[in-house]
Scaffold this motif. Structure first.
Motif, PDB file in Angstrom:
ATOM      1  N   GLN A 173       0.798  -1.205  -0.060  1.00 58.60           N
ATOM      2  CA  GLN A 173       0.083  -0.060  -0.157  1.00 58.60           C
ATOM      3  C   GLN A 173       0.750   1.345  -0.063  1.00 58.60           C
ATOM      4  N   CYS A 174       2.166   1.244  -0.409  1.00 57.99           N
ATOM      5  CA  CYS A 174       2.985   2.327  -0.406  1.00 57.99           C
ATOM      6  C   CYS A 174       2.858   3.008  -1.589  1.00 57.99           C
ATOM      7  N   ALA A 175       3.292   4.101  -1.556  1.00 56.89           N
ATOM      8  CA  ALA A 175       2.997   5.015  -2.818  1.00 56.89           C
ATOM      9  C   ALA A 175       4.323   4.712  -3.939  1.00 56.89           C
ATOM     10  N   TYR A 176       5.129   3.692  -3.656  1.00 53.84           N
ATOM     11  CA  TYR A 176       6.143   3.466  -4.500  1.00 53.84           C
ATOM     12  C   TYR A 176       6.434   1.945  -4.461  1.00 53.84           C
ATOM     13  N   THR A 177       7.353   1.371  -5.397  1.00 52.83           N
ATOM     14  CA  THR A 177       7.513   0.163  -5.373  1.00 52.83           C
ATOM     15  C   THR A 177       8.421  -0.646  -4.111  1.00 52.83           C
ATOM     16  N   VAL A 178       7.814  -1.837  -3.534  1.00 44.76           N
ATOM     17  CA  VAL A 178       8.505  -2.331  -2.867  1.00 44.76           C
ATOM     18  C   VAL A 178       8.919  -3.943  -3.503  1.00 44.76           C
ATOM     19  N   TRP A 179      10.164  -4.242  -3.025  1.00 47.39           N
ATOM     20  CA  TRP A 179      10.546  -5.608  -3.699  1.00 47.39           C
ATOM     21  C   TRP A 179      10.935  -6.420  -2.340  1.00 47.39           C
ATOM     22  N   PRO A 180       9.830  -7.293  -2.189  1.00 45.48           N
ATOM     23  CA  PRO A 180       9.607  -8.238  -0.807  1.00 45.48           C
ATOM     24  C   PRO A 180      10.751  -9.014  -0.624  1.00 45.48           C
ATOM     25  N   GLY A 181      11.668  -9.507   0.149  1.00 49.55           N
ATOM     26  CA  GLY A 181      12.337 -10.474   0.619  1.00 49.55           C
ATOM     27  C   GLY A 181      12.126 -11.323   1.309  1.00 49.55           C
TER      28      GLY A 181
ATOM     29  N   GLY B 193      12.117 -13.683  -3.753  1.00 49.09           N
ATOM     30  CA  GLY B 193      12.059 -11.974  -3.976  1.00 49.09           C
ATOM     31  C   GLY B 193      11.452 -11.694  -5.061  1.00 49.09           C
ATOM     32  N   PHE B 194      10.774 -10.681  -5.005  1.00 42.48           N
ATOM     33  CA  PHE B 194       9.932 -10.148  -6.337  1.00 42.48           C
ATOM     34  C   PHE B 194       9.406  -8.758  -6.106  1.00 42.48           C
ATOM     35  N   ALA B 195       8.958  -7.928  -7.057  1.00 46.39           N
ATOM     36  CA  ALA B 195       8.543  -6.607  -7.117  1.00 46.39           C
ATOM     37  C   ALA B 195       7.038  -6.378  -6.827  1.00 46.39           C
TER      38      ALA B 195
ATOM     39  N   CYS C  12      19.526  -7.553   0.083  1.00 54.90           N
ATOM     40  CA  CYS C  12      19.993  -8.943   0.506  1.00 54.90           C
ATOM     41  C   CYS C  12      21.285  -9.432  -0.053  1.00 54.90           C
ATOM     42  N   GLY C  13      21.890  -8.567  -1.001  1.00 57.44           N
ATOM     43  CA  GLY C  13      23.331  -8.806  -1.490  1.00 57.44           C
ATOM     44  C   GLY C  13      23.140 -10.007  -2.675  1.00 57.44           C
ATOM     45  N   SER C  14      22.061 -10.272  -2.995  1.00 54.99           N
ATOM     46  CA  SER C  14      21.941 -11.018  -4.134  1.00 54.99           C
ATOM     47  C   SER C  14      22.110 -10.149  -5.430  1.00 54.99           C
ATOM     48  N   PRO C  15      22.619 -10.701  -6.490  1.00 55.14           N
ATOM     49  CA  PRO C  15      22.774  -9.747  -7.806  1.00 55.14           C
ATOM     50  C   PRO C  15      21.538 -10.020  -8.532  1.00 55.14           C
ATOM     51  N   THR C  16      20.326 -10.602  -8.175  1.00 53.50           N
ATOM     52  CA  THR C  16      19.148 -10.729  -8.859  1.00 53.50           C
ATOM     53  C   THR C  16      18.117 -10.272  -7.986  1.00 53.50           C
ATOM     54  N   VAL C  17      16.676 -10.036  -8.553  1.00 55.29           N
ATOM     55  CA  VAL C  17      15.482  -9.804  -7.550  1.00 55.29           C
ATOM     56  C   VAL C  17      15.328 -10.667  -6.472  1.00 55.29           C
ATOM     57  N   GLU C  18      15.583 -12.243  -6.627  1.00 56.70           N
ATOM     58  CA  GLU C  18      15.443 -13.232  -5.858  1.00 56.70           C
ATOM     59  C   GLU C  18      16.618 -13.233  -4.787  1.00 56.70           C
TER      60      GLU C  18
END
Length: 310
Positions: A34-42, A56-58, A99-105
């Motif tokens: 519900q933020c006004a901006y994108t969040v990438w959960p981990g 991890g995803f957007a 999270c130090g990962s080179p990808t979204v996951e």
């Protein structure tokens, strides 16, 4: 054994397999932005617990994602902000919660503090889920956890709905451009490394590690969230057979009244997506999955067909 007796035995085996073999309870985590901006959960599973299919995803503003989480899972979930693909190295990087990962996951890596954490241990002691929202590793965005359809335990909503970045003490602020706007708020442990703030060394017991002025800043704003390592009494909650709605930047209607806060507004002011999610979760019991049924059931059916064809 007669042919009829063999068929009967196989039918009994078949139904026992279907009913008893590999039945595993699972919970549904509905993650809502519900933020006004994108969040990438981990998402990070604890040691000895398999990683979930997605780590991890957007989530764009207003978006949600429902994830099936197996019984006895334990781990943590957080939000990453200000993320982008690094143009020179091609790595995926985030200003907060990386999270130090080179990808979204995140692929087995946890959040770099400061980050607001939702922590879960499902189907623990006495069959209860244990859950909390922790600011022990600092804070980067509001988060609220609501159990739905649970039975047993206190099943209390918890989290931190306040925006702590604006009022974060100067010495704890994460200011990325030097302009004075804080995008995250460090814990005193991370900021100073002092054992009395980290509950380490001579301060490694509940008797010796006490709340500090900095942890009280977190506690006063978010009374049900963990503010320091030994803040168990007011910050850990239990439920059984529940699904969970985890909301980033919750509106007043999706949180509960905290001491000194105005009463939440009615659900009529909440986004339609949130109302639908909460209604669905409250009417839902734990999903049933049977990952080990198919091979055994097919074998029983094959044997049955062989006998019937004789």
């Amino acid at each position: 054994m007669s042919e009829a007796g063999g068929v009967a035995s196989l039918l009994v085996l078949f139904f026992h397999v279907l009913v008893f073999s590999g039945v595993v309870d699972s919970a549904t985590f509905t993650i809502l932005n519900q933020c006004a901006y994108t969040v990438w959960p981990g998402i990070l599973s604890n040691a000895g617990t398999p990683q979930l299919p997605t780590t991890g995803f957007a989530l764009q503003p207003g978006q949600s994602n429902a994830i099936s989480v197996p019984a006895s899972w334990s781990g943590r979930l957080w939000g990453r902000t200000l993320c982008a693909q690094n143009a020179t190295e091609g790595r995926f990087v985030c200003v907060t919660g990386d999270c130090g990962s080179p990808t979204v996951e995140c692929s087995g890596s946890g959040a770099v503090p400061p980050a607001t954490l939702a922590e879960f241990t499902l189907d623990g002691a006495n069959g209860l889920d244990f859950y909390d929202v922790s600011l022990v590793d600092g804070y980067n965005l509001p988060m609220w956890v609501v159990p739905r359809g649970g039975k047993g335990g206190n099943c209390t909503a918890t989290g931190c709905a306040a925006d702590l970045n604006a009022g974060c003490p100067k010495e704890l602020q994460v200011d990325t451009d030097g302009g004075g706007a804080s995008v995250a708020c460090k814990s005193a442990c991370e900021a100073f490394g002092d054992p009395q703030y980290c509950c380490s060394g001579a301060y490694s017991t509940p008797a010796t590690c006490k709340p500090s002025g900095y942890s009280e800043f977190f506690k006063q704003a978010c009374p049900t969230a963990y503010s320091y390592a030994y803040d168990d009494g007011t910050s850990i909650f239990t439920c059984a057979s529940a699904d969970y709605v985890i909301t980033f930047c919750p509106s007043p209607s999706s949180s509960v009244k905290a001491a000194g806060d105005p009463a939440p507004t009615s659900n009529s002011s909440a986004p339609a997506a949130l109302i639908a999610l909460q209604t669905s979760a409250s009417n839902r019991t734990r999903l049933r999955s049977r990952p080990f049924v198919a091979p055994m059931a097919l074998a029983a059916v094959w044997q049955l067909l062989q006998l019937l064809s004789i």
